[in-house]
Design an enzyme around this catalytic site. Structure first.
Site, short mmCIF file in Angstrom:
data_model
loop_
_atom_site.label_atom_id
_atom_site.label_comp_id
_atom_site.label_asym_id
_atom_site.label_seq_id
_atom_site.Cartn_x
_atom_site.Cartn_y
_atom_site.Cartn_z
N HIS A 1 5.82 6.28 8.01
CA HIS A 1 6.70 5.99 6.89
C HIS A 1 6.49 7.02 5.79
O HIS A 1 5.38 7.53 5.61
CB HIS A 1 6.43 4.58 6.37
CG HIS A 1 6.44 3.54 7.44
ND1 HIS A 1 7.55 3.29 8.21
CD2 HIS A 1 5.47 2.71 7.89
CE1 HIS A 1 7.27 2.34 9.08
NE2 HIS A 1 6.01 1.99 8.92
N ARG B 1 10.35 7.73 13.72
CA ARG B 1 9.76 7.40 15.01
C ARG B 1 9.29 8.65 15.74
O ARG B 1 9.84 9.73 15.56
CB ARG B 1 10.77 6.63 15.87
CG ARG B 1 11.12 5.27 15.27
CD ARG B 1 12.14 4.50 16.09
NE ARG B 1 12.35 3.18 15.51
CZ ARG B 1 13.21 2.93 14.53
NH1 ARG B 1 13.95 3.91 14.03
NH2 ARG B 1 13.34 1.72 14.05
N HIS C 1 1.37 5.25 13.65
CA HIS C 1 0.79 4.02 14.18
C HIS C 1 1.77 3.33 15.12
O HIS C 1 2.96 3.66 15.16
CB HIS C 1 0.40 3.07 13.05
CG HIS C 1 1.56 2.64 12.20
ND1 HIS C 1 2.06 3.41 11.18
CD2 HIS C 1 2.33 1.52 12.22
CE1 HIS C 1 3.07 2.80 10.61
NE2 HIS C 1 3.25 1.63 11.23
N GLU D 1 2.06 -0.39 4.45
CA GLU D 1 2.01 -1.75 4.98
C GLU D 1 0.58 -2.12 5.36
O GLU D 1 -0.26 -1.25 5.64
CB GLU D 1 2.93 -1.91 6.18
CG GLU D 1 2.59 -1.01 7.36
CD GLU D 1 3.66 -1.02 8.44
OE1 GLU D 1 3.29 -1.19 9.61
OE2 GLU D 1 4.86 -0.84 8.12
N GLN E 1 5.34 5.35 15.03
CA GLN E 1 6.13 5.53 13.82
C GLN E 1 5.25 5.87 12.63
O GLN E 1 4.04 5.66 12.64
CB GLN E 1 6.94 4.27 13.52
CG GLN E 1 6.11 3.03 13.35
CD GLN E 1 6.98 1.78 13.27
OE1 GLN E 1 7.27 1.29 12.17
NE2 GLN E 1 7.40 1.28 14.42
#
Length: 399
Positions: free
Chosen positions: A95, A279, A260, A130, A93
């Protein structure tokens, strides 16, 4: 103000049935326990242990919406803290950045795509960088595209150990695709949109054959992924990524566009308060290849380690390149500390204790949290002092 919280781990199928309970000292549910969410995200706002202490509001989302002063000037809680425990690989995935998230969210709204539609890409208009800190040795992850020379060396070894000339020819074809101009982007597109016939079987068979030892971890991973996700083109994409194993206390930072997948292990994860995930395989869920290609960063990069700043007194601070969050690790080992260590709170915070017992004292009150205890902290507590014997993580905003 310190507000104790309570939460129940989410039972995603990839979760460990033991790790969160072992680390936090909680009772096992008998189901997979994948993620413990601590935050105000509308997808799973964290319940407040005693709603009567905050005007009867049942969870953080409702309380902070009704009393924004608890955020100290922030319009909303900009981060989401999790304990993540993977027994099986998560999906590949990436972001989006803020610009892409806002545009994608608006476009899907304009098309009338329901927020809970399985084919929807953007659940909100926010980015989702993240970081993750391993709680135990052996946390495994894929993170970002490996340098092309190293990937070519891996594929060359697989060619050499191929069980037959046809398998070798298919992997040689993959090497040629990567070597072409703009080869990384075009290769990922081809693998995900129209996986060349026989390539995946060739990679799996060659990875299972004896090798030089230089890429044993990558070979083993191919076999694992083939068992978990047979026929998934994400297995081939995974071979293009950095594979890393973290020791306890080591951290990765995954910015926008970094492809990642967490593979196995338990860690404390901190991110912007978004649920936007594009994804790229290793999943039965929706994969939007064109949108993913727009989001991905195709520049090969080294493993994105995030080294903390040592603040002294057992305090270390993980600071990413976005203002949404930072993560303080408090390690009070040895004899209990009476005087304690201190940290100036820059915004609202959420603390969780993963070992021992820690007392947090602020400007107006204090709280003692034992292993598996967590609480929301309002910014007016300002200077926090930590005492006791244990390990605590504190998520907050940057100054």
């Amino acid at each position: 103000m310190f507000v104790p919280l309570r939460a129940t781990p989410r039972d995603y199928a990839w979760g460990s049935s033991t790790a969160i309970a072992e680390v936090l000292g909680s009772e096992r549910s008998g189901r997979p326990e994948a993620e413990l969410w601590l935050g105000a995200h509308p997808g799973a706002p964290t319940p407040i242990a005693d709603p009567s202490t905050v005007g009867g509001h049942a969870d953080l989302e409702r309380w902070l919406a009704a009393d924004p002063s608890a955020l100290g000037g922030h319009g909303s809680l900009p981060f989401l803290l999790k304990v993540l425990a993977a027994a099986h690989p998560l999906s590949l995935q990436a972001h989006p950045d803020l610009h892409r998230a806002a545009a994608g969210f608006a476009a899907e709204n304009a098309r009338g795509v329901p927020l809970d539609a399985p084919h929807r890409n953007y659940k909100d208009a926010l980015h989702k960088p993240e970081l993750i800190v391993a709680l135990r040795d052996g946390f495994e992850a894929l993170c970002g595209f490996r340098e092309l020379d190293a990937t070519d060396a891996l594929l060359a070894e697989l060619v050499a150990s191929s069980p037959d000339p046809a398998a070798a020819a298919r992997i040689t074809m993959l090497r040629g695709m990567l070597a072409a101009p703009d080869g990384l982007r075009d290769t990922v597109r081809t693998l995900l949109e129209q996986l060349p016939g026989g390539l995946l079987d060739a990679l799996v068979a060659s990875a299972a054959a004896p090798g030089s030892g230089a890429f044993d971890a990558e070979r083993t991973l191919v076999g694992r992924l083939a068992q978990e996700y047979p026929g998934d083109p994400g297995i081939a994409v995974a071979l293009l990524l950095n594979l890393v194993t973290l020791r306890a206390g080591e951290a990765l930072y995954l910015p926008a566009g970094n492809i990642h997948a967490y593979l196995r292990g338990i860690g404390v994860e901190l991110m912007a308060a978004s649920d936007n995930v594009l994804r790229g395989g290793l999943t039965p869920k929706h994969v939007d290849v064109p949108e993913l290609l727009e989001v991905l960063e195709f520049e090969p990069r080294p493993v994105p380690w995030l080294t903390p700043t040592d603040l002294g007194g057992g305090l270390s601070l993980f600071v990413p390149d976005v203002p949404d969050f930072e993560l303080l690790r408090v390690d009070l080992s040895g004899e209990p500390s009476e005087q304690g260590s201190s940290f100036r709170l820059p915004g609202p915070g959420i603390a969780i204790v993963v070992d021992g017992s820690v007392r947090i004292t602020g400007a107006t009150s204090s709280i003692e949290l034992g292993r598996g205890g967590y609480a929301f902290i309002t910014p007016d507590e300002t200077e926090l002092r930590f005492s006791g014997t244990g390990t605590l993580f504190l998520a907050t905003t940057q100054a």
